[in-house]
Each structure stands twice: as structure tokens, then as C-alpha cells.
Design a protein around this motif. Sequence first.
Motif, PDB file in Angstrom:
ATOM      1  N   ASP A 144       0.725  -1.117   0.128  1.00 34.16           N
ATOM      2  CA  ASP A 144      -0.030  -0.109  -0.089  1.00 34.16           C
ATOM      3  C   ASP A 144       0.829   1.393   0.054  1.00 34.16           C
ATOM      4  N   GLY A 145       1.879   1.365  -0.751  1.00 31.18           N
ATOM      5  CA  GLY A 145       2.696   2.360  -0.717  1.00 31.18           C
ATOM      6  C   GLY A 145       3.372   2.722   0.443  1.00 31.18           C
ATOM      7  N   PRO A 146       4.151   3.988   0.324  1.00 25.09           N
ATOM      8  CA  PRO A 146       5.246   4.530   1.485  1.00 25.09           C
ATOM      9  C   PRO A 146       4.525   4.898   2.708  1.00 25.09           C
ATOM     10  N   THR A 147       3.198   5.169   2.518  1.00 25.69           N
ATOM     11  CA  THR A 147       2.604   5.318   3.795  1.00 25.69           C
ATOM     12  C   THR A 147       2.417   4.181   4.968  1.00 25.69           C
ATOM     13  N   SER A 148       2.502   2.930   4.138  1.00 27.32           N
ATOM     14  CA  SER A 148       2.555   1.611   4.731  1.00 27.32           C
ATOM     15  C   SER A 148       1.252   1.545   5.952  1.00 27.32           C
ATOM     16  N   PHE A 149       0.057   1.893   5.624  1.00 26.68           N
ATOM     17  CA  PHE A 149      -1.008   2.035   6.599  1.00 26.68           C
ATOM     18  C   PHE A 149      -1.130   0.641   7.284  1.00 26.68           C
ATOM     19  N   LEU A 150      -1.138  -0.425   6.463  1.00 27.67           N
ATOM     20  CA  LEU A 150      -1.544  -1.494   7.180  1.00 27.67           C
ATOM     21  C   LEU A 150      -0.321  -2.221   7.997  1.00 27.67           C
ATOM     22  N   ALA A 151       0.923  -1.871   7.780  1.00 28.55           N
ATOM     23  CA  ALA A 151       1.915  -2.425   8.510  1.00 28.55           C
ATOM     24  C   ALA A 151       2.111  -1.487   9.941  1.00 28.55           C
ATOM     25  N   LYS A 152       1.694  -0.358   9.707  1.00 23.87           N
ATOM     26  CA  LYS A 152       1.672   0.583  10.959  1.00 23.87           C
ATOM     27  C   LYS A 152       0.487   0.282  11.703  1.00 23.87           C
ATOM     28  N   LEU A 154      -0.590  -2.705  12.212  1.00 23.70           N
ATOM     29  CA  LEU A 154      -0.278  -3.763  13.059  1.00 23.70           C
ATOM     30  C   LEU A 154       1.037  -3.697  13.769  1.00 23.70           C
ATOM     31  N   GLY A 155       1.640  -2.723  14.087  1.00 28.17           N
ATOM     32  CA  GLY A 155       2.635  -2.390  14.950  1.00 28.17           C
ATOM     33  C   GLY A 155       4.153  -2.679  14.414  1.00 28.17           C
ATOM     34  N   LEU A 156       4.135  -2.997  12.928  1.00 30.81           N
ATOM     35  CA  LEU A 156       5.566  -3.609  12.571  1.00 30.81           C
ATOM     36  C   LEU A 156       6.417  -2.260  12.477  1.00 30.81           C
ATOM     37  N   VAL A 157       6.027  -1.060  11.901  1.00 35.04           N
ATOM     38  CA  VAL A 157       6.906   0.254  11.826  1.00 35.04           C
ATOM     39  C   VAL A 157       7.551   0.815  12.872  1.00 35.04           C
ATOM     40  N   ARG A 158       8.668   0.736  12.930  1.00 39.12           N
ATOM     41  CA  ARG A 158       9.328   1.208  14.239  1.00 39.12           C
ATOM     42  C   ARG A 158       9.716   2.951  13.829  1.00 39.12           C
ATOM     43  N   LEU A 247      11.651  -1.770  10.056  1.00 37.75           N
ATOM     44  CA  LEU A 247      10.390  -2.774  10.541  1.00 37.75           C
ATOM     45  C   LEU A 247      10.760  -3.868  11.403  1.00 37.75           C
ATOM     46  N   SER A 248      10.070  -4.139  12.494  1.00 37.42           N
ATOM     47  CA  SER A 248      10.130  -5.233  13.329  1.00 37.42           C
ATOM     48  C   SER A 248      10.294  -6.449  12.391  1.00 37.42           C
ATOM     49  N   ALA A 249       9.145  -6.798  11.375  1.00 39.79           N
ATOM     50  CA  ALA A 249       9.184  -7.672  10.798  1.00 39.79           C
ATOM     51  C   ALA A 249       8.581  -7.517   9.392  1.00 39.79           C
ATOM     52  N   TYR A 250       8.833  -8.320   8.316  1.00 39.29           N
ATOM     53  CA  TYR A 250       8.116  -7.948   7.251  1.00 39.29           C
ATOM     54  C   TYR A 250       7.134  -8.952   6.785  1.00 39.29           C
ATOM     55  N   ALA A 251       7.235  -9.883   7.771  1.00 40.94           N
ATOM     56  CA  ALA A 251       5.780 -10.983   7.793  1.00 40.94           C
ATOM     57  C   ALA A 251       5.461 -11.364   9.111  1.00 40.94           C
ATOM     58  N   LEU A 252       4.322 -11.771   9.028  1.00 47.14           N
ATOM     59  CA  LEU A 252       3.712 -12.264  10.275  1.00 47.14           C
ATOM     60  C   LEU A 252       3.016 -13.427   9.354  1.00 47.14           C
ATOM     61  N   PRO A 253       2.378 -14.511  10.478  1.00 47.04           N
ATOM     62  CA  PRO A 253       1.387 -15.500   9.939  1.00 47.04           C
ATOM     63  C   PRO A 253       0.569 -14.921   9.138  1.00 47.04           C
ATOM     64  N   GLY A 254       0.467 -15.348   7.806  1.00 49.01           N
ATOM     65  CA  GLY A 254      -0.769 -14.870   6.917  1.00 49.01           C
ATOM     66  C   GLY A 254      -0.537 -13.645   6.528  1.00 49.01           C
ATOM     67  N   PHE A 255       0.530 -12.798   6.785  1.00 46.92           N
ATOM     68  CA  PHE A 255       0.619 -11.573   6.345  1.00 46.92           C
ATOM     69  C   PHE A 255       2.055 -11.110   5.758  1.00 46.92           C
ATOM     70  N   ALA A 256       2.200 -10.003   5.003  1.00 45.81           N
ATOM     71  CA  ALA A 256       3.675  -9.857   4.396  1.00 45.81           C
ATOM     72  C   ALA A 256       3.315  -8.301   4.052  1.00 45.81           C
ATOM     73  N   VAL A 257       4.559  -7.634   4.156  1.00 45.40           N
ATOM     74  CA  VAL A 257       4.708  -6.163   3.515  1.00 45.40           C
ATOM     75  C   VAL A 257       5.599  -6.276   2.253  1.00 45.40           C
ATOM     76  N   ALA A 258       5.259  -5.614   1.359  1.00 51.63           N
ATOM     77  CA  ALA A 258       6.019  -5.498  -0.101  1.00 51.63           C
ATOM     78  C   ALA A 258       6.274  -4.136  -0.609  1.00 51.63           C
ATOM     79  N   GLY A 263       9.664  -0.068   2.488  1.00 52.31           N
ATOM     80  CA  GLY A 263      10.861   0.572   2.440  1.00 52.31           C
ATOM     81  C   GLY A 263      11.777  -0.072   1.529  1.00 52.31           C
ATOM     82  N   MET A 264      11.546  -0.295   0.508  1.00 53.58           N
ATOM     83  CA  MET A 264      12.420  -1.194  -0.340  1.00 53.58           C
ATOM     84  C   MET A 264      13.290  -0.615  -1.359  1.00 53.58           C
ATOM     85  N   ALA A 265      12.916   0.969  -1.696  1.00 51.74           N
ATOM     86  CA  ALA A 265      13.425   1.518  -2.426  1.00 51.74           C
ATOM     87  C   ALA A 265      15.097   1.678  -1.973  1.00 51.74           C
TER      88      ALA A 265
END
Length: 383
Positions: A144-152, A154-158, A247-258, A263-265
Motif C-alpha cells: 500500500d505504498g510509502p505510507t504503509s498503513f497496514l504495516a503501521k 499492525l505495529g510493524l513500523v518502528r 520494520l520489526s518484521a516484514y511478515a507475520l503468519p498470513g501477512f506480508a509487506v512488500a 521501504g524497499m527503495a
Amino acid sequence: MYDAIVVGAGPAGGMAARALASSGFRTLVLEKKKVVGEPVQCAEGVSRFGLESNGLRARDEWVAQEIAGAKCVVPSGQSFFITQLPGYAIDRAAFDRWIVDGAVDQGAELRTNTRVSGIEARDRGWRVRANGSEFDGRVVIAADGPTSFLAKSLGLVRSQEHILAYEYRLPRDAVPLPDPQRFLLYIGERYDGGYAWIFPKGDFVNVGAGGHIDAHAATLAFCKKHGIDPGRRERIIAGTIPYHYDLSAYALPGFAVAGDAAGMANPMNGAGIHPGIFSGRLAGEFAAMALEKEDPTALTAYDRVLRSSPFLDPLLGWMIERIRHWSDRLMDDVGEELADLGWKSVSLRTALSSLARKPWLGLHTREFLRMIRALELCEHYGW
């Protein structure tokens, strides 16, 4: 209940959806934009290796021009080759649509103009809220782009650090082209680790600037210096580029960030298409494996593989932070030594010859050695 929900229809989301749909899983793609790929927020360059290593081939419908590589231009005007590997200037909007259309052709369902507003874990997967509706999926890919709403959510973005970019798309005859077959990256203290650029693109040229700077002001100043009239612009392109994400993790059970959400740039040059299609493809493949095994924890292996990839090599971040402290004089010295050549031409003999003429360069020996390794990574993975 969908097998997979992919949030975001950029290159990362499109590649993830392709991998899932082609494996026979019921896949839903949610995209906040009304039209996939619009508005464009990209300088629109990608290497041939970046495409082919991810199973893609260049198509006339989205290739604007073949490119013979890229050069770095130092403040004095000297230039040297960053890469001579071939690539393409593309129509990014058409490219994004082509990738997503490939997923739809495999059976994926696409919903545009759909903004995701929440996510929560459920017994059999996840529930995603968007536009007042709820969608259930066994796995979710956040692209979902640089805002990473979903990762935020779920508390993955430090932490997150971004840079800004601003660009004009101009007719080809409006821009004096020092090299019509290559991308040109102009560096200097004024760009604070970023750069200005001239990217030929068929009948058009993309001209812009980005970094830890006022990108709009830098683009105007660059145009003025190079005799380019912004009034002839066909389009203005602006956007946010991931610079440093933790990010504390790029994936959880059943969930991944890409993609940008992860922040892959590349921090060296802001390149995001190749990292996007790589991480999206990988996330989709691991998600498909988790679905096949009916084991959501299998998706967590994506985290380990992504962290070991060249795209997240800490050397890239270390190197650009050092370059942010380089003076114009040092950049000019490097450009003079590599003039019309490239970093591949550096040997022990040429290094000793440079040190004999400019002994002060010895103070930066460690940085130069690490820069060669960083440029090697960038040549294959960063554009």
C-alpha cells in the motif's frame, strides 16, 4: 472468504496478485486510486535485468525508449559511468496496469477507488475494512505504498524516513540532451545525498530532483542552470520515496509487506521498480505456499529471505550517509579520476596513480572501497 487480499495495485501488489492468482487462489486486489498507475509518481527507469530476473519481458505497450545505462555528473560537469547495463525508460502507468491486468487475466478480482481503513486478525485469517465494507482473507499482502498503513496498523513500523522528489515531463525538443541514450544523475552538496536528473523517454524527457531538500525549488534551479523552460512541461510529477524504514518484521503468519510499504527503495538512488517487483513476487510466492500447505506461518519465511536480499544490504544506507557529507570538491575529484570511464575501471594501479596526484584522497580510502561494492549492488539491483 478470499484466499488472498492484496492491498495496492502498484508493481509490488500486481506481482503478488499474479503469483497468487496463477496458483489458482481466489485473490482480491484493493487499490485506492481510481485508475491503476495514475497519477504517476516515478522517474520511470528500470533495468533489463530487473525485469527479466523476475520473469518479465519488455513490451512495446509500456517501453518508451531503450536505455544504454546511466552516468553520474559531478558539480564540475565531468561524468562517469554508473552502469552500462541496458534498461528502459517506461510508461509507468501503462506498466502498472499491464502487471495488474496479468493478475486479472488469471482470475484476480480488482476493485479500484477503494481505500483500506482497517485490518484485524480473525480465526481463519484477516478482516480488511475498506469503503464501509469488510473483506475476509486467509492471507493479506500489504503493498500500500510509502505510507504503509497496514504495516503501521499492525505495529510493524518502528520508524520511517522519506525523501521528496519533484519532476517535469517535457517534450524532447525542450531539453538539451548531453546523452540521449543514457540516464544522467547530477550530484552535489546542494542535493544532500539526492540528485537531479535528466532521463530521456522517447518523445519526452523527465527532469527533476530529489533528496533531503526542497525538491521543487531544486528542480526549478536545475532547469534554470541547464536552460530548460519549465513552462513547456507536459506534466508535473511529485512523490514521496522511502529512504530508511525500520520494520520489526516484514511478515507475520498470513501477512506480508512488500514494495514501498516495506521501504524497499534503494537509498543510494531512490530506485523502486525493481525492488518492488522482486519483493511483490516473493511475497506472492510465499503466500501461495502458505495457502497450499494451509499453514499461515509458512509466510514468515518471506521475512528471512527478504532481509538477506541485496535490496536491504545495510551497505547501501551506510554509503549514502557518507556521501551526504562529501564536499563538491571531493565529488569533483572522484569525477575527474573516473572521467568518461566508470567504477569498474578502478584497479590497484589506477588507485595508486590517483593517490600520487591527490594524496588527500587517501583519507577516504575505506569509503571508496565500500562505494565500489555499493555501486556493484546498485548496477544489478538498484535501477
